[in-house]
Motif scaffolding. Structure first.
Motif, PDB file in Angstrom:
ATOM      1  N   ASP A 121     -15.754 -40.500 -18.232  1.00 32.93           N
ATOM      2  CA  ASP A 121     -16.605 -39.065 -19.132  1.00 32.93           C
ATOM      3  C   ASP A 121     -17.085 -38.095 -18.537  1.00 32.93           C
ATOM      4  OD1 ASP A 121     -17.305 -37.136 -21.206  1.00 32.93           O
ATOM      5  OD2 ASP A 121     -16.870 -39.397 -22.870  1.00 32.93           O
ATOM      6  N   GLU A 122     -16.156 -37.698 -18.169  1.00 33.34           N
ATOM      7  CA  GLU A 122     -17.352 -36.055 -17.286  1.00 33.34           C
ATOM      8  C   GLU A 122     -18.059 -35.449 -17.741  1.00 33.34           C
ATOM      9  OE1 GLU A 122     -16.150 -31.870 -14.788  1.00 33.34           O
ATOM     10  OE2 GLU A 122     -14.687 -33.261 -14.919  1.00 33.34           O
ATOM     11  N   ASP A 123     -17.825 -34.408 -19.012  1.00 30.67           N
ATOM     12  CA  ASP A 123     -18.441 -34.449 -20.118  1.00 30.67           C
ATOM     13  C   ASP A 123     -20.013 -35.316 -20.427  1.00 30.67           C
ATOM     14  OD1 ASP A 123     -17.063 -31.991 -20.581  1.00 30.67           O
ATOM     15  OD2 ASP A 123     -15.970 -32.584 -22.934  1.00 30.67           O
ATOM     16  N   LEU A 124     -19.365 -36.448 -20.469  1.00 24.68           N
ATOM     17  CA  LEU A 124     -21.521 -36.674 -20.917  1.00 24.68           C
ATOM     18  C   LEU A 124     -21.641 -37.403 -19.540  1.00 24.68           C
ATOM     19  CD1 LEU A 124     -22.995 -39.680 -22.701  1.00 24.68           C
ATOM     20  CD2 LEU A 124     -20.615 -41.037 -21.259  1.00 24.68           C
ATOM     21  N   ALA A 125     -21.469 -37.729 -18.114  1.00 21.69           N
ATOM     22  CA  ALA A 125     -22.248 -37.352 -17.132  1.00 21.69           C
ATOM     23  C   ALA A 125     -22.559 -36.226 -17.457  1.00 21.69           C
ATOM     24  CB  ALA A 125     -20.714 -37.388 -16.036  1.00 21.69           C
ATOM     25  N   GLN A 126     -22.261 -35.064 -17.278  1.00 25.36           N
ATOM     26  CA  GLN A 126     -22.842 -33.816 -17.147  1.00 25.36           C
ATOM     27  C   GLN A 126     -24.110 -34.066 -17.788  1.00 25.36           C
ATOM     28  OE1 GLN A 126     -20.305 -30.812 -16.645  1.00 25.36           O
ATOM     29  NE2 GLN A 126     -22.158 -29.313 -17.028  1.00 25.36           N
ATOM     30  N   ASP A 127     -23.981 -34.493 -18.873  1.00 28.90           N
ATOM     31  CA  ASP A 127     -24.946 -34.136 -19.614  1.00 28.90           C
ATOM     32  C   ASP A 127     -26.381 -34.980 -20.076  1.00 28.90           C
ATOM     33  OD1 ASP A 127     -23.829 -32.510 -22.012  1.00 28.90           O
ATOM     34  OD2 ASP A 127     -23.253 -33.731 -23.091  1.00 28.90           O
ATOM     35  N   LEU A 128     -26.170 -36.385 -19.128  1.00 26.96           N
ATOM     36  CA  LEU A 128     -26.813 -37.247 -18.776  1.00 26.96           C
ATOM     37  C   LEU A 128     -27.771 -36.802 -17.433  1.00 26.96           C
ATOM     38  CD1 LEU A 128     -25.071 -40.724 -19.039  1.00 26.96           C
ATOM     39  CD2 LEU A 128     -26.713 -39.389 -20.987  1.00 26.96           C
ATOM     40  N   PHE A 129     -27.301 -36.446 -16.492  1.00 26.67           N
ATOM     41  CA  PHE A 129     -27.555 -35.735 -15.056  1.00 26.67           C
ATOM     42  C   PHE A 129     -28.127 -34.744 -15.847  1.00 26.67           C
ATOM     43  CE2 PHE A 129     -23.111 -36.979 -13.063  1.00 26.67           C
ATOM     44  CZ  PHE A 129     -23.933 -38.159 -13.391  1.00 26.67           C
ATOM     45  N   GLU A 130     -28.414 -33.679 -16.819  1.00 21.99           N
ATOM     46  CA  GLU A 130     -28.532 -32.244 -16.674  1.00 21.99           C
ATOM     47  C   GLU A 130     -29.985 -32.943 -17.583  1.00 21.99           C
ATOM     48  OE1 GLU A 130     -25.858 -30.136 -19.385  1.00 21.99           O
ATOM     49  OE2 GLU A 130     -26.493 -28.398 -18.149  1.00 21.99           O
ATOM     50  N   ALA A 131     -30.036 -33.700 -18.401  1.00 19.56           N
ATOM     51  CA  ALA A 131     -31.127 -34.458 -18.667  1.00 19.56           C
ATOM     52  C   ALA A 131     -32.354 -34.579 -17.656  1.00 19.56           C
ATOM     53  CB  ALA A 131     -30.700 -35.656 -19.789  1.00 19.56           C
ATOM     54  N   ALA A 132     -31.403 -35.301 -16.818  1.00 25.91           N
ATOM     55  CA  ALA A 132     -32.491 -36.004 -15.732  1.00 25.91           C
ATOM     56  C   ALA A 132     -32.905 -34.210 -14.967  1.00 25.91           C
ATOM     57  CB  ALA A 132     -32.055 -36.873 -14.747  1.00 25.91           C
ATOM     58  N   LEU A 133     -32.025 -33.904 -14.270  1.00 26.63           N
ATOM     59  CA  LEU A 133     -32.666 -32.965 -13.628  1.00 26.63           C
ATOM     60  C   LEU A 133     -33.315 -32.130 -14.445  1.00 26.63           C
ATOM     61  CD1 LEU A 133     -29.271 -32.183 -12.160  1.00 26.63           C
ATOM     62  CD2 LEU A 133     -31.206 -33.102 -11.266  1.00 26.63           C
ATOM     63  N   SER A 134     -33.558 -31.556 -16.047  1.00 23.59           N
ATOM     64  CA  SER A 134     -34.074 -31.322 -16.583  1.00 23.59           C
ATOM     65  C   SER A 134     -36.052 -31.050 -16.465  1.00 23.59           C
ATOM     66  CB  SER A 134     -34.173 -30.900 -18.402  1.00 23.59           C
ATOM     67  OG  SER A 134     -33.964 -31.991 -18.590  1.00 23.59           O
ATOM     68  N   VAL A 135     -35.994 -32.511 -15.853  1.00 23.32           N
ATOM     69  CA  VAL A 135     -37.703 -32.786 -16.349  1.00 23.32           C
ATOM     70  C   VAL A 135     -37.359 -33.479 -14.397  1.00 23.32           C
ATOM     71  CG1 VAL A 135     -38.777 -35.789 -15.904  1.00 23.32           C
ATOM     72  CG2 VAL A 135     -37.388 -35.404 -17.665  1.00 23.32           C
ATOM     73  N   ALA A 136     -36.580 -33.319 -13.360  1.00 22.43           N
ATOM     74  CA  ALA A 136     -36.803 -33.293 -12.315  1.00 22.43           C
ATOM     75  C   ALA A 136     -35.854 -32.939 -11.785  1.00 22.43           C
ATOM     76  CB  ALA A 136     -37.320 -34.743 -11.456  1.00 22.43           C
ATOM     77  N   PRO A 137     -35.582 -31.408 -11.378  1.00 25.56           N
ATOM     78  CA  PRO A 137     -35.032 -30.938 -11.076  1.00 25.56           C
ATOM     79  C   PRO A 137     -34.660 -30.123  -9.306  1.00 25.56           C
ATOM     80  CG  PRO A 137     -36.683 -29.011 -11.741  1.00 25.56           C
ATOM     81  CD  PRO A 137     -37.224 -29.957 -11.483  1.00 25.56           C
ATOM     82  N   ASP A 138     -35.300 -31.403  -8.902  1.00 28.60           N
ATOM     83  CA  ASP A 138     -34.918 -32.145  -7.513  1.00 28.60           C
ATOM     84  C   ASP A 138     -34.392 -32.337  -6.612  1.00 28.60           C
ATOM     85  OD1 ASP A 138     -35.719 -29.236  -6.463  1.00 28.60           O
ATOM     86  OD2 ASP A 138     -38.022 -30.163  -6.224  1.00 28.60           O
ATOM     87  N   LEU A 139     -33.960 -33.856  -8.280  1.00 27.77           N
ATOM     88  CA  LEU A 139     -33.168 -35.144  -7.752  1.00 27.77           C
ATOM     89  C   LEU A 139     -31.910 -35.116  -7.140  1.00 27.77           C
ATOM     90  CD1 LEU A 139     -34.484 -37.020 -11.241  1.00 27.77           C
ATOM     91  CD2 LEU A 139     -35.160 -37.456  -9.126  1.00 27.77           C
ATOM     92  N   ILE A 140     -31.929 -36.220  -6.280  1.00 28.00           N
ATOM     93  CA  ILE A 140     -30.549 -35.798  -5.523  1.00 28.00           C
ATOM     94  C   ILE A 140     -29.499 -37.468  -6.276  1.00 28.00           C
ATOM     95  CG2 ILE A 140     -29.313 -37.582  -3.270  1.00 28.00           C
ATOM     96  CD1 ILE A 140     -31.907 -37.394  -1.934  1.00 28.00           C
ATOM     97  N   VAL A 141     -28.557 -36.982  -7.590  1.00 25.41           N
ATOM     98  CA  VAL A 141     -28.060 -37.743  -8.057  1.00 25.41           C
ATOM     99  C   VAL A 141     -26.952 -38.228  -7.672  1.00 25.41           C
ATOM    100  CG1 VAL A 141     -26.232 -37.412  -9.986  1.00 25.41           C
ATOM    101  CG2 VAL A 141     -28.068 -35.939 -10.419  1.00 25.41           C
ATOM    102  N   MET A 142     -26.887 -39.985  -7.216  1.00 24.25           N
ATOM    103  CA  MET A 142     -26.241 -41.033  -6.866  1.00 24.25           C
ATOM    104  C   MET A 142     -25.068 -41.038  -7.520  1.00 24.25           C
ATOM    105  SD  MET A 142     -26.928 -45.087  -5.405  1.00 24.25           S
ATOM    106  CE  MET A 142     -28.404 -44.390  -5.001  1.00 24.25           C
TER     107      MET A 142
END
Length: 256
Positions: A121-142
């Motif tokens: 589910d691309e929408d779910l993935a994007q929402d979860l990645f955005e949530a993590a990046l809102s805390v730490a924008p420089d994270l590398i997303v595996m």
């Protein structure tokens, strides 16, 4: 040719012990450390991060469903805003604990059922990645390579790394075979080592049927909770090095 070797760890909880993190950290180059959602606790998180740092291993936040009893492997229906906040909560805990032991969190990797759902589910993935990046924008997303997770990371324009699995079988669409199906988890170190050399050299996921799915192969995952985890890690590393492939922590990419 270079590739990273990662393992999920820090998944013990209180008096309950899971895996041999100390041994794995002598073999892998990146560690995905549980943040207290599906597994782990503050003491385990701190100790695992300290060991990872001492071994020169890259540290990643490994959030999942808030599901200690089910080890984060039960698919759950959680309101999206709540789920995003749970990801933020776990990532923030991971970053804070790493700082307290003189280390840093460099990447994000979703765990278990939530990762599998995001790979579909691309929408779910994007929402979860955005949530993590809102805390730490420089994270590398595996991301799970060649799935909706990768498409979501590319859409966001964030730095990402493509992951394949040494100890899991693949479906024809590059998602992982459900653990309830026989053969989904690979326990034989020799088989794991051989298939990883083949996939890294091919730059592709190879399914059980022999289908090649060309994709980014930046890092190889081993699950720290499997009985032969340490042996698989050692054999995979040995096989890769024998094939002339260098093991090093991934740098991330912004395009395929």
């Amino acid at each position: 040719m270079r590739v990273d070797l990662n393992a999920d760890m820090g998944e013990s909880f209180g008096a309950w012990k899971m895996g041999d993190d100390a041994s794995l950290l002598k073999t892998v180059t990146s560690a995905n450390i549980a943040c207290g959602g599906h597994a782990g606790d503050p003491d385990v998180m701190a100790a695992t991060m300290r060991m990872a740092s001492q071994n020169g291993v890259g540290i990643g936040a490994h959030p999942g469903f808030m599901d200690i009893a089910g080890f984060g492997r039960n698919r759950m229906s959680v309101p999206r805003a709540t789920l995003q906040n749970q990801i933020r909560y776990q990532v923030a805990a991971s970053i804070g604990m790493a700082r307290s032991v003189g280390a840093e969190v460099r990447h994000l990797k979703l765990h278990g059922a939530i990762a599998n759902m995001a790979s579909e589910d691309e929408d779910l993935a994007q929402d979860l990645f955005e949530a993590a990046l809102s805390v730490a924008p420089d994270l590398i997303v595996m991301v799970l390579s060649a799935t909706a997770q990768q498409r979501a990371a590319e859409s966001l324009g964030c730095t990402w790394a493509g992951e394949i699995f040494a100890d899991r079988a693949y479906n024809e669409n590059a998602t992982l075979v459900d653990r309830s199906i026989e053969g989904a988890v690979i326990h034989d170190p020799e088989i794991a080592g051989k298939r990883m050399v083949e996939m890294v050299k091919a730059g592709a996921i190879i399914t059980d049927s022999g289908k090649h799915i060309p994709t980014a192969v930046d890092t190889i995952c081993l699950h720290g909770d499997t009985p032969t985890a340490v042996q698989i890690a050692q054999q995979v590393r040995k096989a890769l090095e024998a094939a002339g492939i260098t093991l090093q922590t991934f740098k991330g990419r912004t395009s395929v």
